[in-house]
Scaffold this active site. Sequence first.
Site, PDB file in Angstrom:
ATOM      1  CG  ASP A  32      -2.025  -1.130   1.116  1.00 47.57           C
ATOM      2  OD1 ASP A  32      -1.760  -2.062   0.213  1.00 47.57           O
ATOM      3  OD2 ASP A  32      -2.790  -1.038   2.002  1.00 47.57           O
ATOM      4  CG  ASP A  74      -6.793  -0.080   1.186  1.00 46.98           C
ATOM      5  OD1 ASP A  74      -7.014  -1.220   1.469  1.00 46.98           O
ATOM      6  OD2 ASP A  74      -7.057   0.902   2.010  1.00 46.98           O
ATOM      7  CG  HIS A  76     -11.396   1.234   0.241  1.00 42.58           C
ATOM      8  ND1 HIS A  76     -11.364  -0.406   0.689  1.00 42.58           N
ATOM      9  CD2 HIS A  76     -10.353   1.593   1.131  1.00 42.58           C
ATOM     10  CE1 HIS A  76     -10.572  -0.656   1.628  1.00 42.58           C
ATOM     11  NE2 HIS A  76     -10.054   0.487   2.229  1.00 42.58           N
ATOM     12  CG  HIS A  80     -14.773   0.196   1.875  1.00 45.41           C
ATOM     13  ND1 HIS A  80     -14.238  -0.012   3.227  1.00 45.41           N
ATOM     14  CD2 HIS A  80     -14.819  -0.948   1.384  1.00 45.41           C
ATOM     15  CE1 HIS A  80     -13.817  -1.305   3.233  1.00 45.41           C
ATOM     16  NE2 HIS A  80     -14.117  -1.930   2.085  1.00 45.41           N
ATOM     17  CG  HIS A 125      -8.537   5.216   3.284  1.00 43.30           C
ATOM     18  ND1 HIS A 125      -9.993   4.820   4.135  1.00 43.30           N
ATOM     19  CD2 HIS A 125      -8.061   4.220   2.855  1.00 43.30           C
ATOM     20  CE1 HIS A 125      -9.589   3.552   4.604  1.00 43.30           C
ATOM     21  NE2 HIS A 125      -8.698   3.025   3.704  1.00 43.30           N
ATOM     22  CE  LYS A 150      -4.113  -4.135   1.304  1.00 47.13           C
ATOM     23  NZ  LYS A 150      -4.951  -3.209   2.019  1.00 47.13           N
ATOM     24  CB  CYS A 195      -2.038  -2.969   5.073  1.00 44.20           C
ATOM     25  SG  CYS A 195      -3.751  -2.512   4.886  1.00 44.20           S
TER      26      CYS A 195
END
Length: 280
Positions: A32, A74, A76, A80, A125, A150, A195
């Site tokens: 990330d 990351d 989203h 989310h 984010h 992810k 993470c």
Amino acid sequence: MFTFLRNPSLLFIIVSLPVPVVTDNLALLVIDVQNCFLPTGTLPVTEGDLVIPIINEIRQNYDNLFSLVVFSQDWHCDDHISFASQHNGKNPYDTTVLHYNSTGNLCESTCDAQYNITQVLWPDHCIKNTADAKFASNITRKISDVVVQKGYHCKIDSYSAFFDNGEFSQTELNTKLKEKNVDTVIIVGLALDYCVYYTAKDAKKLGYKVYVVQDATRAVANATSIDALHDMKERGVHIVQSSQMPDLMEKLTSSGNIPQCFHLIWYIAAFVISRRLAFF
Ligand code: VGL
Ligand code: ZN
């Protein structure tokens, strides 16, 4: 014609030449390193940008020793479930408990809750397809690198690059590592207490040897980072510093990781074989 074979010392040299070298099969997991987690991003990690030159240097020095370099991202939905904005009366960094049924669906009204997951609520984010979710512009990336996204399921968070937080589904990361016969992962990136921590724990559970390069990570908060480091060590995750990389890479990729007694046994066997051959 083979009279030289009668010379035991020469035979010893010939027989003992191919000392088998067992090397680990390494992957670098860059977690990330995205604009959202840099100091100017939507979920700023203090000094998050300082990991970039360290990670770039690791690549510059050891790129050819990695069978695979993976970048997790990351990624989203704009609504989310991990966003505080989706929970009435909640603020970023508050927590809530999310309930999921046996098939991993979020219980939004009434449902048979089987799993209760404590969720930290984050500022909005890393929303997919935005500049905020892009990789940091100055992190070295190559065409051969693998990207693993992810957190793209809207109703469940995913800290680990392997599994979502309920372990209901997995990404392609484990398959990609297995395809390259990777047995050892070196983990860097953001954030140490979320993470990086969850990815390291899952990698260990999946049977990999795991190294986290601590100064190539930064944490969201001090208290959670102390807990994460303690728990990782307890689980057998090796915490190293980038200054130890030369020794570590030497150990992992050369005959340095063959126990000394193995060398000795090998040379004794070579000596005995060469003496025997010399008698023919
Ligand atoms: C992360 C919080 C929320 C991380 C991702 O990359 O560590 N932390 N989403
Ligand atoms: Zn996130």
